[in-house]
Design a protein around this motif. Sequence first.
Motif, PDB file in Angstrom:
ATOM      1  N   ASN B 102       0.957  -1.353  -0.065  1.00 51.74           N
ATOM      2  CA  ASN B 102      -0.035  -0.053  -0.040  1.00 51.74           C
ATOM      3  C   ASN B 102       0.856   1.320   0.021  1.00 51.74           C
ATOM      4  OD1 ASN B 102      -2.455  -1.222  -0.005  1.00 51.74           O
ATOM      5  ND2 ASN B 102      -2.702  -1.399   2.110  1.00 51.74           N
ATOM      6  N   GLN B 103       2.165   1.322   0.028  1.00 55.34           N
ATOM      7  CA  GLN B 103       3.110   2.364   0.012  1.00 55.34           C
ATOM      8  C   GLN B 103       3.131   2.994  -1.305  1.00 55.34           C
ATOM      9  OE1 GLN B 103       5.020   3.796   3.039  1.00 55.34           O
ATOM     10  NE2 GLN B 103       2.974   3.074   3.651  1.00 55.34           N
ATOM     11  N   SER B 104       2.698   4.175  -1.482  1.00 49.69           N
ATOM     12  CA  SER B 104       3.002   4.788  -3.016  1.00 49.69           C
ATOM     13  C   SER B 104       4.171   4.874  -3.702  1.00 49.69           C
ATOM     14  CB  SER B 104       2.064   5.914  -2.894  1.00 49.69           C
ATOM     15  OG  SER B 104       2.721   6.863  -2.129  1.00 49.69           O
ATOM     16  N   ASP B 105       5.239   4.906  -2.670  1.00 54.56           N
ATOM     17  CA  ASP B 105       6.563   5.124  -3.291  1.00 54.56           C
ATOM     18  C   ASP B 105       7.207   3.784  -3.393  1.00 54.56           C
ATOM     19  OD1 ASP B 105       6.754   4.989  -0.524  1.00 54.56           O
ATOM     20  OD2 ASP B 105       8.199   6.188  -0.251  1.00 54.56           O
ATOM     21  N   VAL B 106       6.602   2.691  -2.977  1.00 51.66           N
ATOM     22  CA  VAL B 106       7.243   1.281  -3.161  1.00 51.66           C
ATOM     23  C   VAL B 106       6.779   0.715  -3.973  1.00 51.66           C
ATOM     24  CG1 VAL B 106       7.973  -0.740  -2.093  1.00 51.66           C
ATOM     25  CG2 VAL B 106       8.010   1.208  -0.610  1.00 51.66           C
ATOM     26  N   LYS B 107       7.444  -0.160  -5.198  1.00 49.12           N
ATOM     27  CA  LYS B 107       6.789  -0.879  -6.148  1.00 49.12           C
ATOM     28  C   LYS B 107       7.319  -2.353  -5.815  1.00 49.12           C
ATOM     29  CE  LYS B 107       8.155  -0.328 -10.495  1.00 49.12           C
ATOM     30  NZ  LYS B 107       8.596   0.577 -11.456  1.00 49.12           N
ATOM     31  N   VAL B 108       6.348  -3.310  -5.713  1.00 46.06           N
ATOM     32  CA  VAL B 108       6.633  -4.716  -5.230  1.00 46.06           C
ATOM     33  C   VAL B 108       6.828  -5.256  -6.864  1.00 46.06           C
ATOM     34  CG1 VAL B 108       5.995  -6.838  -4.483  1.00 46.06           C
ATOM     35  CG2 VAL B 108       5.571  -4.745  -3.258  1.00 46.06           C
ATOM     36  N   ILE B 109       7.980  -5.868  -6.931  1.00 49.90           N
ATOM     37  CA  ILE B 109       8.258  -6.296  -8.396  1.00 49.90           C
ATOM     38  C   ILE B 109       8.294  -8.003  -8.690  1.00 49.90           C
ATOM     39  CG2 ILE B 109       9.116  -4.235  -9.598  1.00 49.90           C
ATOM     40  CD1 ILE B 109      11.968  -5.408  -9.101  1.00 49.90           C
ATOM     41  N   GLU B 110       8.346  -8.293  -7.338  1.00 45.24           N
ATOM     42  CA  GLU B 110       8.211  -9.955  -7.452  1.00 45.24           C
ATOM     43  C   GLU B 110       8.037 -10.519  -5.974  1.00 45.24           C
ATOM     44  OE1 GLU B 110      12.183 -11.967  -9.167  1.00 45.24           O
ATOM     45  OE2 GLU B 110      11.764 -13.090  -7.220  1.00 45.24           O
ATOM     46  N   VAL B 111       7.301 -11.414  -6.006  1.00 52.58           N
ATOM     47  CA  VAL B 111       6.674 -12.407  -4.604  1.00 52.58           C
ATOM     48  C   VAL B 111       7.261 -13.662  -4.748  1.00 52.58           C
ATOM     49  CG1 VAL B 111       5.081 -12.449  -3.184  1.00 52.58           C
ATOM     50  CG2 VAL B 111       4.874 -10.578  -4.341  1.00 52.58           C
ATOM     51  N   LYS B 112       7.747 -14.410  -3.848  1.00 50.47           N
ATOM     52  CA  LYS B 112       8.011 -15.745  -3.895  1.00 50.47           C
ATOM     53  C   LYS B 112       7.347 -16.171  -2.623  1.00 50.47           C
ATOM     54  CE  LYS B 112      11.547 -16.571  -7.101  1.00 50.47           C
ATOM     55  NZ  LYS B 112      13.020 -16.436  -6.995  1.00 50.47           N
ATOM     56  N   ASP B 113       6.296 -16.875  -2.350  1.00 45.06           N
ATOM     57  CA  ASP B 113       5.582 -17.238  -1.040  1.00 45.06           C
ATOM     58  C   ASP B 113       6.079 -18.724  -0.715  1.00 45.06           C
ATOM     59  OD1 ASP B 113       4.308 -18.122   0.986  1.00 45.06           O
ATOM     60  OD2 ASP B 113       2.432 -17.014   0.342  1.00 45.06           O
TER      61      ASP B 113
ATOM     62  N   VAL C 134       5.376  12.294   5.413  1.00 42.29           N
ATOM     63  CA  VAL C 134       5.579  11.181   6.202  1.00 42.29           C
ATOM     64  C   VAL C 134       4.820   9.883   5.795  1.00 42.29           C
ATOM     65  CG1 VAL C 134       5.390  10.135   8.428  1.00 42.29           C
ATOM     66  CG2 VAL C 134       6.145  12.522   8.343  1.00 42.29           C
ATOM     67  N   PHE C 135       5.237   8.970   5.148  1.00 43.42           N
ATOM     68  CA  PHE C 135       4.491   7.876   4.619  1.00 43.42           C
ATOM     69  C   PHE C 135       3.795   7.065   5.819  1.00 43.42           C
ATOM     70  CE2 PHE C 135       5.425   8.359   0.079  1.00 43.42           C
ATOM     71  CZ  PHE C 135       6.127   9.003  -0.099  1.00 43.42           C
ATOM     72  N   LEU C 136       2.558   7.118   5.786  1.00 41.49           N
ATOM     73  CA  LEU C 136       1.742   6.325   6.782  1.00 41.49           C
ATOM     74  C   LEU C 136       1.259   5.118   6.111  1.00 41.49           C
ATOM     75  CD1 LEU C 136       0.058   9.311   8.658  1.00 41.49           C
ATOM     76  CD2 LEU C 136       2.053   7.803   9.345  1.00 41.49           C
ATOM     77  N   SER C 137       0.401   4.256   6.970  1.00 41.65           N
ATOM     78  CA  SER C 137      -0.110   3.138   6.003  1.00 41.65           C
ATOM     79  C   SER C 137      -1.030   3.308   5.237  1.00 41.65           C
ATOM     80  CB  SER C 137      -0.551   2.179   7.374  1.00 41.65           C
ATOM     81  OG  SER C 137      -1.631   2.822   8.034  1.00 41.65           O
ATOM     82  N   ASP C 138      -1.902   4.538   5.278  1.00 39.85           N
ATOM     83  CA  ASP C 138      -2.926   4.646   4.354  1.00 39.85           C
ATOM     84  C   ASP C 138      -3.343   5.989   3.784  1.00 39.85           C
ATOM     85  OD1 ASP C 138      -3.547   6.136   6.794  1.00 39.85           O
ATOM     86  OD2 ASP C 138      -5.720   5.499   6.846  1.00 39.85           O
ATOM     87  N   ARG C 139      -1.877   7.044   4.276  1.00 35.29           N
ATOM     88  CA  ARG C 139      -1.982   8.245   3.635  1.00 35.29           C
ATOM     89  C   ARG C 139      -0.582   8.863   3.704  1.00 35.29           C
ATOM     90  NH1 ARG C 139      -3.436   8.325   8.652  1.00 35.29           N
ATOM     91  NH2 ARG C 139      -2.905  10.115   9.994  1.00 35.29           N
ATOM     92  N   ILE C 140      -0.350  10.092   3.169  1.00 31.70           N
ATOM     93  CA  ILE C 140       0.919  10.763   3.284  1.00 31.70           C
ATOM     94  C   ILE C 140       0.682  11.950   4.067  1.00 31.70           C
ATOM     95  CG2 ILE C 140       2.704  12.022   1.998  1.00 31.70           C
ATOM     96  CD1 ILE C 140       2.475   9.893  -0.335  1.00 31.70           C
ATOM     97  N   GLU C 141       1.308  12.355   5.168  1.00 35.63           N
ATOM     98  CA  GLU C 141       1.023  13.630   5.887  1.00 35.63           C
ATOM     99  C   GLU C 141       2.191  14.448   5.658  1.00 35.63           C
ATOM    100  OE1 GLU C 141      -0.253  14.016   9.792  1.00 35.63           O
ATOM    101  OE2 GLU C 141      -2.061  13.139   9.402  1.00 35.63           O
TER     102      GLU C 141
END
Lengths: 205, 205, 205, 205
Positions: B102-113, C134-141
């Motif tokens: 959910n972090q807008s500045d992080v891109k998940v590009i691969e997942v291995k479960d 500040v990057f929170l779980s559901d928004r940026i403040e």
Amino acid sequence: MMLARDINDWKNLILMNRFALKEIDTKLNILNEEFQFIHLHNPIEYIKSRVKTPESIIEKLKRKGYEPTIQNAKEYIYDIAGIRIICSFVSDIYLIYDLIQNQSDVKVIEVKDYIRNPKPNGYQSLHLIVEIPVFLSDRIEEAKVEIQIRTIAMDFWASLEHKIFYKFNKAVPGYITKQLKECADVITHLDNKMLFIKDELEQYK
Amino acid sequence: MMLARDINDWKNLILMNRFALKEIDTKLNILNEEFQFIHLHNPIEYIKSRVKTPESIIEKLKRKGYEPTIQNAKEYIYDIAGIRIICSFVSDIYLIYDLIQNQSDVKVIEVKDYIRNPKPNGYQSLHLIVEIPVFLSDRIEEAKVEIQIRTIAMDFWASLEHKIFYKFNKAVPGYITKQLKECADVITHLDNKMLFIKDELEQYK
Amino acid sequence: MMLARDINDWKNLILMNRFALKEIDTKLNILNEEFQFIHLHNPIEYIKSRVKTPESIIEKLKRKGYEPTIQNAKEYIYDIAGIRIICSFVSDIYLIYDLIQNQSDVKVIEVKDYIRNPKPNGYQSLHLIVEIPVFLSDRIEEAKVEIQIRTIAMDFWASLEHKIFYKFNKAVPGYITKQLKECADVITHLDNKMLFIKDELEQYK
Amino acid sequence: MMLARDINDWKNLILMNRFALKEIDTKLNILNEEFQFIHLHNPIEYIKSRVKTPESIIEKLKRKGYEPTIQNAKEYIYDIAGIRIICSFVSDIYLIYDLIQNQSDVKVIEVKDYIRNPKPNGYQSLHLIVEIPVFLSDRIEEAKVEIQIRTIAMDFWASLEHKIFYKFNKAVPGYITKQLKECADVITHLDNKMLFIKDELEQYK
């Protein structure tokens, strides 16, 4: 209400116990690194410590039927300073116990082995009460420290059990008590298996 | 032999990856404390991180059949910066995964479960490759970080397995492999039981 | 008396400001290490930070003539989160200012240069108010942080002046004020001489 | 080339000295906090420490005309373990010296007072060589530690002088030497003025 004079005495008691923790922490770190250097294995994973608050010391004194004085705190409460040592393997627990016993400036004054004799609820740990000198500016004070030594799995169990105990205000539903006891048994089984693998591994050295 | 110019480029690569770890570490700490504040439970027990050395990056590039250049390192090696998140409960692992997604500045590009699909030897963890911006003095660089998320018990198992693997130079005796696999099964069982107790506990809120 | 609901809101405000400090601290550490890598000189000696307590925020709001509400705290108090950067040389102070200004995610909203224009008592520092996401779980403040940048000598002076100010409850005897002012002048002289030597040194690179 | 056996001996020497630093660091922290508790003033601002590398020990032995052996290192090099204590005020330096002298388990075996007698270049510090017991698993070893005690301003000067000395490979241009000496004089003047203000302040207690 506490007098200013009393407040200072309690602060002083807490400070002495924080000093005792610093001394024992330094000692344990040295022993751990020395062992790691000689035997290529560090028996201590990590260490946590805490000092009881005056409130909780006073409550414990009352519970035990003593007047809540500094003097009684020093005489009857042995876990004002508490340190918890977390190990990977059960064998490390007894190794650390040996290392502590061999220190000429530490006196072990009580041992409770809840690993060989777990508590009814499943709790496992080795508990020691030790006395260690604290070097102050004008004198040396002997201070008592409670040392709890356990494996990672025992520690995980204990922290969940602690949360449950306080959540239910000590009246835990029977089926949860039963589940916790079962977890404790699984942990004993797991710790034994992991130790077996480690021991096998060391034969190949 | 490396030229001075090359050595500097590799140092720079390592530095960028250390910066990426600082950024992701700060982000995770904030998310953990925010969750603790709102829900009174901290999903992260602790975090460990490491940056691969140039030697180990070059070795991995060769193993994969690439020229050992900085360019190839950036393009093909995704775990130069690695972070390991240790949780108490399996449910925390997926919770952290959600928070990261959910972090807008992080891109998940691969997942291995490897929890839903453990490796044959018993290894369990959730692996993510993410991209995160690093703010430098004159530009923003996107950096890749490998995130491994696991429970305390999974982590203990993985560290023992790692020691064994290197001790036997990858040729582990069959009966030890078997014992390790059994331990992994016990750990799954234990993690499930502990999670069950925790879930029960939360119903009483 | 505060309501439980209010207490939680204040705790939340403090938390957001602690997060803002984490973000700016990470950013400054990266900029410092990057500069050290490229120019072989670290402009930052060390960093101290603090968050104002609710009590001191409320006191400041009242002093300024505002209702002591969370909303007013967010709007009118810019130094809830405060960070102090200590440098070796005066030139480092303006270098750090430049680095901060060039960060695309930081907005400098106020600058007070008490180095070029010292306070009457002799106080020297560069003060910035910045806004940082500040990057929170559901928004940026967006959060405000006060940044004070000074040399080691300015910092030493400021901490002595601070003690004196509070000891005399703001009514400092004239001869001590005079001595402090003289010390501030000696510090300016010393910082200039040290910078001169450093600048000479760099000509020999 | 060093033999594996020798390398281990040197590693062991370094380890013992790191342990000595841990012991003295713990002791100094306790004394500082005790003083702060009783007198509401902490004489120690901060502590830095370092252990010499085998290379630099060997180089120093050769420079002094000794064979580069472990035995000679233990006998003739007293600053393998070095600790630097930074104070706010000159009076704190001598206070810490007193506190150290009064410790029954510490032996002061050498004192060099470069504050009352600065070096020709302007260098100021109080240097002590002390002996302190290190508690190992099977014995107690006496280890030597060099302690340098100085004010913040003296420390700043010393670090600039150190950079200059190495930059010019010990052949510093005369006008820079002169400037440095002048800075040292300004620092003495500043430290005296700050101490004067602090002493005045304490009269009002």
